[in-house]
Scaffold this motif. Structure first.
Motif, PDB file in Angstrom:
ATOM      1  N   MET A  53     -20.726  24.114  43.775  1.00  0.00           N
ATOM      2  CA  MET A  53     -20.040  24.407  45.034  1.00  0.00           C
ATOM      3  C   MET A  53     -19.571  25.853  45.110  1.00  0.00           C
ATOM      4  O   MET A  53     -19.463  26.421  46.189  1.00  0.00           O
ATOM      5  CB  MET A  53     -18.866  23.450  45.247  1.00  0.00           C
ATOM      6  N   LEU A  54     -19.315  26.465  43.959  1.00  0.00           N
ATOM      7  CA  LEU A  54     -18.928  27.871  43.981  1.00  0.00           C
ATOM      8  C   LEU A  54     -20.081  28.737  44.460  1.00  0.00           C
ATOM      9  O   LEU A  54     -19.895  29.678  45.230  1.00  0.00           O
ATOM     10  CB  LEU A  54     -18.470  28.324  42.599  1.00  0.00           C
ATOM     11  N   GLY A  55     -21.292  28.391  44.026  1.00  0.00           N
ATOM     12  CA  GLY A  55     -22.452  29.123  44.493  1.00  0.00           C
ATOM     13  C   GLY A  55     -22.592  29.061  45.997  1.00  0.00           C
ATOM     14  O   GLY A  55     -22.968  30.048  46.644  1.00  0.00           O
ATOM     15  N   SER A  56     -22.288  27.895  46.569  1.00  0.00           N
ATOM     16  CA  SER A  56     -22.372  27.737  48.023  1.00  0.00           C
ATOM     17  C   SER A  56     -21.290  28.521  48.748  1.00  0.00           C
ATOM     18  O   SER A  56     -21.430  28.847  49.926  1.00  0.00           O
ATOM     19  CB  SER A  56     -22.236  26.245  48.384  1.00  0.00           C
ATOM     20  N   ALA A  57     -20.197  28.831  48.037  1.00  0.00           N
ATOM     21  CA  ALA A  57     -19.061  29.488  48.677  1.00  0.00           C
ATOM     22  C   ALA A  57     -19.012  30.989  48.429  1.00  0.00           C
ATOM     23  O   ALA A  57     -18.099  31.665  48.898  1.00  0.00           O
ATOM     24  CB  ALA A  57     -17.753  28.862  48.175  1.00  0.00           C
ATOM     25  N   VAL A  58     -20.005  31.521  47.703  1.00  0.00           N
ATOM     26  CA  VAL A  58     -19.960  32.939  47.328  1.00  0.00           C
ATOM     27  C   VAL A  58     -19.866  33.846  48.544  1.00  0.00           C
ATOM     28  O   VAL A  58     -19.071  34.797  48.571  1.00  0.00           O
ATOM     29  CB  VAL A  58     -21.192  33.299  46.469  1.00  0.00           C
ATOM     30  N   GLY A  59     -20.682  33.577  49.562  1.00  0.00           N
ATOM     31  CA  GLY A  59     -20.645  34.421  50.758  1.00  0.00           C
ATOM     32  C   GLY A  59     -19.264  34.445  51.384  1.00  0.00           C
ATOM     33  O   GLY A  59     -18.755  35.501  51.773  1.00  0.00           O
ATOM     34  N   THR A  60     -18.641  33.286  51.477  1.00  0.00           N
ATOM     35  CA  THR A  60     -17.299  33.199  52.047  1.00  0.00           C
ATOM     36  C   THR A  60     -16.293  33.967  51.197  1.00  0.00           C
ATOM     37  O   THR A  60     -15.449  34.713  51.709  1.00  0.00           O
ATOM     38  CB  THR A  60     -16.857  31.726  52.158  1.00  0.00           C
ATOM     39  N   LEU A  61     -16.375  33.801  49.894  1.00  0.00           N
ATOM     40  CA  LEU A  61     -15.436  34.480  48.997  1.00  0.00           C
ATOM     41  C   LEU A  61     -15.556  35.996  49.118  1.00  0.00           C
ATOM     42  O   LEU A  61     -14.541  36.707  49.114  1.00  0.00           O
ATOM     43  CB  LEU A  61     -15.701  34.050  47.550  1.00  0.00           C
ATOM     44  N   ARG A  62     -16.771  36.477  49.232  1.00  0.00           N
ATOM     45  CA  ARG A  62     -16.949  37.927  49.389  1.00  0.00           C
ATOM     46  C   ARG A  62     -16.320  38.407  50.701  1.00  0.00           C
ATOM     47  O   ARG A  62     -15.673  39.464  50.740  1.00  0.00           O
ATOM     48  CB  ARG A  62     -18.432  38.287  49.362  1.00  0.00           C
ATOM     49  N   ARG A  63     -16.488  37.617  51.750  1.00  0.00           N
ATOM     50  CA  ARG A  63     -15.971  38.021  53.067  1.00  0.00           C
ATOM     51  C   ARG A  63     -14.453  38.003  53.130  1.00  0.00           C
ATOM     52  O   ARG A  63     -13.862  38.779  53.891  1.00  0.00           O
ATOM     53  CB  ARG A  63     -16.546  37.114  54.155  1.00  0.00           C
ATOM     54  N   THR A 100     -11.390  31.734  40.105  1.00  0.00           N
ATOM     55  CA  THR A 100     -10.896  30.477  40.676  1.00  0.00           C
ATOM     56  C   THR A 100      -9.393  30.539  40.939  1.00  0.00           C
ATOM     57  O   THR A 100      -8.909  29.989  41.930  1.00  0.00           O
ATOM     58  CB  THR A 100     -11.225  29.292  39.759  1.00  0.00           C
ATOM     59  N   ASP A 101      -8.639  31.207  40.059  1.00  0.00           N
ATOM     60  CA  ASP A 101      -7.198  31.352  40.295  1.00  0.00           C
ATOM     61  C   ASP A 101      -6.937  32.107  41.594  1.00  0.00           C
ATOM     62  O   ASP A 101      -6.060  31.740  42.383  1.00  0.00           O
ATOM     63  CB  ASP A 101      -6.534  32.102  39.132  1.00  0.00           C
ATOM     64  N   ALA A 102      -7.715  33.162  41.826  1.00  0.00           N
ATOM     65  CA  ALA A 102      -7.500  33.982  43.019  1.00  0.00           C
ATOM     66  C   ALA A 102      -7.988  33.297  44.285  1.00  0.00           C
ATOM     67  O   ALA A 102      -7.409  33.467  45.360  1.00  0.00           O
ATOM     68  CB  ALA A 102      -8.210  35.329  42.854  1.00  0.00           C
ATOM     69  N   ALA A 103      -9.068  32.492  44.156  1.00  0.00           N
ATOM     70  CA  ALA A 103      -9.728  31.970  45.347  1.00  0.00           C
ATOM     71  C   ALA A 103      -9.280  30.581  45.761  1.00  0.00           C
ATOM     72  O   ALA A 103      -9.583  30.147  46.878  1.00  0.00           O
ATOM     73  CB  ALA A 103     -11.243  31.960  45.120  1.00  0.00           C
ATOM     74  N   THR A 104      -8.563  29.860  44.910  1.00  0.00           N
ATOM     75  CA  THR A 104      -8.220  28.470  45.216  1.00  0.00           C
ATOM     76  C   THR A 104      -7.394  28.344  46.490  1.00  0.00           C
ATOM     77  O   THR A 104      -7.557  27.389  47.261  1.00  0.00           O
ATOM     78  CB  THR A 104      -7.476  27.824  44.030  1.00  0.00           C
ATOM     79  N   ALA A 105      -6.504  29.310  46.726  1.00  0.00           N
ATOM     80  CA  ALA A 105      -5.677  29.239  47.932  1.00  0.00           C
ATOM     81  C   ALA A 105      -6.544  29.299  49.186  1.00  0.00           C
ATOM     82  O   ALA A 105      -6.254  28.644  50.192  1.00  0.00           O
ATOM     83  CB  ALA A 105      -4.656  30.368  47.933  1.00  0.00           C
ATOM     84  N   SER A 106      -7.615  30.100  49.148  1.00  0.00           N
ATOM     85  CA  SER A 106      -8.500  30.215  50.298  1.00  0.00           C
ATOM     86  C   SER A 106      -9.505  29.068  50.359  1.00  0.00           C
ATOM     87  O   SER A 106      -9.897  28.639  51.450  1.00  0.00           O
ATOM     88  CB  SER A 106      -9.263  31.543  50.235  1.00  0.00           C
ATOM     89  N   LEU A 107      -9.914  28.565  49.199  1.00  0.00           N
ATOM     90  CA  LEU A 107     -10.877  27.465  49.136  1.00  0.00           C
ATOM     91  C   LEU A 107     -10.321  26.374  48.220  1.00  0.00           C
ATOM     92  O   LEU A 107     -10.642  26.317  47.022  1.00  0.00           O
ATOM     93  CB  LEU A 107     -12.226  27.967  48.601  1.00  0.00           C
ATOM     94  N   PRO A 108      -9.453  25.507  48.758  1.00  0.00           N
ATOM     95  CA  PRO A 108      -8.805  24.486  47.928  1.00  0.00           C
ATOM     96  C   PRO A 108      -9.780  23.577  47.186  1.00  0.00           C
ATOM     97  O   PRO A 108      -9.434  22.982  46.171  1.00  0.00           O
ATOM     98  CB  PRO A 108      -7.978  23.684  48.954  1.00  0.00           C
ATOM     99  N   MET A 109     -11.024  23.473  47.673  1.00  0.00           N
ATOM    100  CA  MET A 109     -11.998  22.603  47.011  1.00  0.00           C
ATOM    101  C   MET A 109     -12.302  23.068  45.591  1.00  0.00           C
ATOM    102  O   MET A 109     -12.801  22.298  44.769  1.00  0.00           O
ATOM    103  CB  MET A 109     -13.293  22.554  47.815  1.00  0.00           C
ATOM    104  N   LEU A 110     -11.989  24.337  45.273  1.00  0.00           N
ATOM    105  CA  LEU A 110     -12.253  24.847  43.935  1.00  0.00           C
ATOM    106  C   LEU A 110     -11.214  24.370  42.921  1.00  0.00           C
ATOM    107  O   LEU A 110     -11.441  24.476  41.717  1.00  0.00           O
ATOM    108  CB  LEU A 110     -12.278  26.377  43.942  1.00  0.00           C
ATOM    109  N   ALA A 111     -10.082  23.851  43.388  1.00  0.00           N
ATOM    110  CA  ALA A 111      -9.041  23.374  42.475  1.00  0.00           C
ATOM    111  C   ALA A 111      -9.584  22.233  41.623  1.00  0.00           C
ATOM    112  O   ALA A 111     -10.103  21.244  42.133  1.00  0.00           O
ATOM    113  CB  ALA A 111      -7.818  22.911  43.266  1.00  0.00           C
ATOM    114  N   GLY A 112      -9.512  22.383  40.335  1.00  0.00           N
ATOM    115  CA  GLY A 112      -9.976  21.335  39.438  1.00  0.00           C
ATOM    116  C   GLY A 112     -11.473  21.304  39.226  1.00  0.00           C
ATOM    117  O   GLY A 112     -11.981  20.431  38.512  1.00  0.00           O
ATOM    118  N   TYR A 113     -12.208  22.228  39.827  1.00  0.00           N
ATOM    119  CA  TYR A 113     -13.661  22.260  39.656  1.00  0.00           C
ATOM    120  C   TYR A 113     -13.974  22.964  38.340  1.00  0.00           C
ATOM    121  O   TYR A 113     -13.709  24.155  38.179  1.00  0.00           O
ATOM    122  CB  TYR A 113     -14.301  22.992  40.833  1.00  0.00           C
TER     123      TYR A 113
END
Length: 257
Positions: free
Chosen positions: A100-110, A199-212
């Protein structure tokens, strides 16, 4: 086919009524030409089937020649991947973030996490580049273990018949061999730390990463091997098709000048 339909529509809308019959005929002829050209192009691009060995090539020469070709291809592929940016600099084999992180890379960069994503990708690809050389002895051993029947079947097979054979024969063994080296390389390149920072930095923006918590060593190992076999297939295809890639006298005898 879309181009053909577009041509007919334009003709129907713009030509005078008395000229439409002739124009329809020309459009139909043109459509047939387009279809035939595409069929011809598809036939040209189809994988070549190997011809029989050149006259005078013995079974022993065939076996030695094919094994040499595969050894040369393996060494070239590994050398390419083991150099700096061997994985990272080639979009075909670059190791991307898992799941799922791979799918979210574009969003994280933006949304402002480009530096964290880049650091994580760099660490994974550097780990693979450091470890991939360990695969060479396994593939070379599999090459030496081929029987004459294997050799003849592979020689007469498609452009990547040998690569497919070795992937089936060695992938599991290579996974088991390579994983400990990948893990050590990941420690050296800071993959786990880069993952945690991302993941620590991005979890707030993408909660689905919590616990992944994917198995990063498995992901890097399998991705590295996929890249190795992709380049090995490319090297095999070159030797079969391109005379300039036949770098020894034996390869020239077996595959032709």
């Amino acid at each position: 086919m879309k181009r053909f339909a577009k041509l007919m529509l334009i003709g129907a809308m713009t030509l005078p009524a008395m000229a439409q019959a002739q124009e329809w005929g020309r459009l139909l002829d043109r459509g047939q030409e387009v279809l035939e050209q595409r069929r011809g192009s598809a036939a040209t691009e189809a994988p070549a089937t190997a011809a029989p060995p050149p006259a005078g090539v013995s079974d022993r020469q065939l076996s030695l020649g094919l094994k040499e070709a595969l050894a040369v291809g393996t060494e070239r592929a590994v050398a390419t991947l083991a150099q700096p940016n061997g994985f990272l600099g080639d979009s075909r084999v670059k190791i991307e973030p898992p799941g799922m992180l791979g799918s979210a890379v574009g969003t994280l960069r933006r949304v402002g996490f480009q530096s964290q994503v880049d650091a994580f990708e760099l660490s994974m690809n550097r780990a693979a580049e450091q470890a991939i050389g360990q695969a060479t002895p396994v593939v070379l051993n599999a090459i030496e273990s081929m029987t004459l029947e294997d050799v003849q079947r592979i020689y007469q097979g498609g452009d990547t018949a040998a690569t497919e054979y070795f992937k089936g024969q060695t992938f599991t063994e290579l996974q088991q061999l390579l994983r400990p080296h990948i893990e050590r390389s990941m420690q050296q390149t800071g993959t786990t730390a880069a993952w945690q920072a991302l993941t620590d930095a991005a979890t707030a923006s993408l909660p689905m990463l919590a616990g992944y918590t994917p198995d990063l060593a498995d992901h890097v190992t399998e991705s590295a091997l996929d890249g190795l076999f992709l380049l090995l297939a490319e090297e095999e295809r070159k030797i079969r098709r391109d005379p300039l890639a036949r770098s020894t006298e034996l390869l020239q005898q077996v595959f032709g000048l």
